[in-house]
Design an enzyme around this catalytic site. Structure first.
Site, PDB file in Angstrom:
ATOM      1  N   CYS A  86       0.833  -1.205   0.000  1.00 47.57           N
ATOM      2  CA  CYS A  86       0.000   0.000   0.000  1.00 47.57           C
ATOM      3  C   CYS A  86       0.868   1.255   0.000  1.00 47.57           C
ATOM      4  CB  CYS A  86      -0.923  -0.006   1.210  1.00 47.57           C
ATOM      5  SG  CYS A  86      -1.958   1.458   1.317  1.00 47.57           S
ATOM      6  N   CYS A 127      -0.383   4.118   2.155  1.00 47.85           N
ATOM      7  CA  CYS A 127      -0.155   3.942   3.604  1.00 47.85           C
ATOM      8  C   CYS A 127       1.309   4.188   3.960  1.00 47.85           C
ATOM      9  CB  CYS A 127      -0.478   2.514   4.051  1.00 47.85           C
ATOM     10  SG  CYS A 127      -1.928   1.788   3.314  1.00 47.85           S
ATOM     11  N   ASP A 128       2.212   3.646   3.185  1.00 49.84           N
ATOM     12  CA  ASP A 128       3.610   3.568   3.622  1.00 49.84           C
ATOM     13  C   ASP A 128       4.578   4.411   2.786  1.00 49.84           C
ATOM     14  OD1 ASP A 128       2.870   1.742   5.594  1.00 49.84           O
ATOM     15  OD2 ASP A 128       3.007   0.063   4.204  1.00 49.84           O
TER      16      ASP A 128
END
Ligand code: NDP
Length: 313
Positions: free
Chosen positions: A135, A138-139
């Protein structure tokens, strides 16, 4: 005797727990089954920094624990167990848990999520949370001015590569074929981006690094006379080779798209069956964010409450 419930929630990610918070506060006495991975996909991420309300971020597992407590505080009956079969042919709907117990539910909220696909190489496990991610939204932030790679040639991979190009110093896009599957417009954006280097006909053999990812070993044109080993230095390795929505047991009853995402009436969590709602990633091929999952969980609980009221149940 089967157990009868007014509102059954299947899944324990942000969608399931948010549905539970709303359903329990509306006195629906919801029962929530956590599934195989209590807390869902977020329990495999490290810090969640994009969920509104956490200015300093929060770890995925902590956030899910908080959501669970919040759902329980209002009376949600949270249980271990996995929905293994479904009969949605008539109401009340019958959901089998762990191949044994059958729950008869007036309303069902399906929040079973989706599972990111991985290549299946052992290094993905080894460096999970230490450079390997599925992701970018997200990261990606953790790779500011670093070199990263994205695997995949579809729209998700193109999107993730473009997203990362705004953060990282350089993005390799590793594609196994000699062309991309992504839509024309996404391909054009990828090719026009100076920071993205597309590696066609490359496959990932393994990752390198002490404790954290520092590089990837690739094979170019595997099996061809000019097959070549290639090493790239990267610190982030992002999988974008698709997701599998966890909708298998519902497919005989509910409309899904070709990948398996449950189809809902646009802008609502309503499925093709009255009283059965789908929220979160199992019905969302596009956004797949904790906050969007939570929002649709809320909507599903509100719809369940209205449905029960209208039916006088
Ligand atoms: P797709 O299935 O479209 O693409 C998956 C990609 O991963 C393909 O390039 C595939 O390669 C590659 N792949 C699969 N398995 C492996 C493997 N083992 N090793 C290497 N590569 C692999 O998935 P997406 O998640 O990209 O998209 C899903 C759906 O969502 C699509 O319909 C897409 O259009 C849609 N979507 C739309 C967006 C938008 O409109 N903005 C954004 C994101 C998704 P190969 O081609 O060789 O099979």
């Amino acid at each position: 005797m089967n157990e009868k419930v007014r509102c059954l929630i299947i899944g324990s990610g942000p969608a399931g727990y948010t549905a539970a918070i709303y359903a329990s506060r509306a006195n629906l006495s919801p029962v929530l089954y956590e599934g195989l991975q209590p807390g869902g996909q977020l329990t495999t991420t490290t810090d969640v920094e994009n969920f509104p309300g956490y200015p300093s971020g929060i770890t995925g597992p902590e956030m899910m624990e908080d959501l669970k407590k919040q759902a329980e505080r209002f009376g949600t009956d949270v249980r271990f167990g996995m929905a293994t079969a479904a009969d949605l042919s008539s109401s009340p709907y019958k959901i089998t848990i762990d191949n044994e117990k059958v729950i008869e539910a007036e309303t069902v909220i399906i929040s079973t999520g989706a599972t990111a696909k991985y290549l299946g190489i052992p290094d993905e496990q080894k460096y999970s949370g230490s450079g390997v991610s599925a992701c970018a939204t997200c990261d990606g932030f953790f790779y500011r001015n670093r070199k990263v790679a994205v695997v995949g040639g579809g729209d998700t991979a193109a999107e993730e590569a473009l997203y990362l190009s705004n953060i990282a110093e350089k993005v390799y896009l590793i594609i196994r074929k000699d062309h991309m599957r992504a839509s024309k417009i996404m391909q054009e954006r990828v090719f026009a981006n100076d920071k993205i280097e597309v590696l066609f006909e490359h496959e990932t053999e393994g990752l390198t690094g002490d404790n954290v990812v520092q590089g990837a070993n690739l094979i170019k044109r595997r099996g061809q006379p000019d097959e070549e080993k290639v090493h790239i230095e990267i610190e982030g390795f992002f999988l974008a080779i698709g997701h599998t929505p966890n909708s298998e047991i519902f497919k005989p009853y509910l409309e899904t798209d070709e990948v398996g995402y449950i189809k809902v009436v646009p802008g609502t969590p309503r499925t093709s069956i009255p009283g059965v709602f789908a929220s979160g990633d199992v019905a969302d091929p596009h956004y797949r964010q904790a906050v969007t999952a939570a929002a649709t969980g809320c909507m599903a609980a509100m719809e369940a409450e209205r449905y029960l009221t209208e039916k006088g149940l």
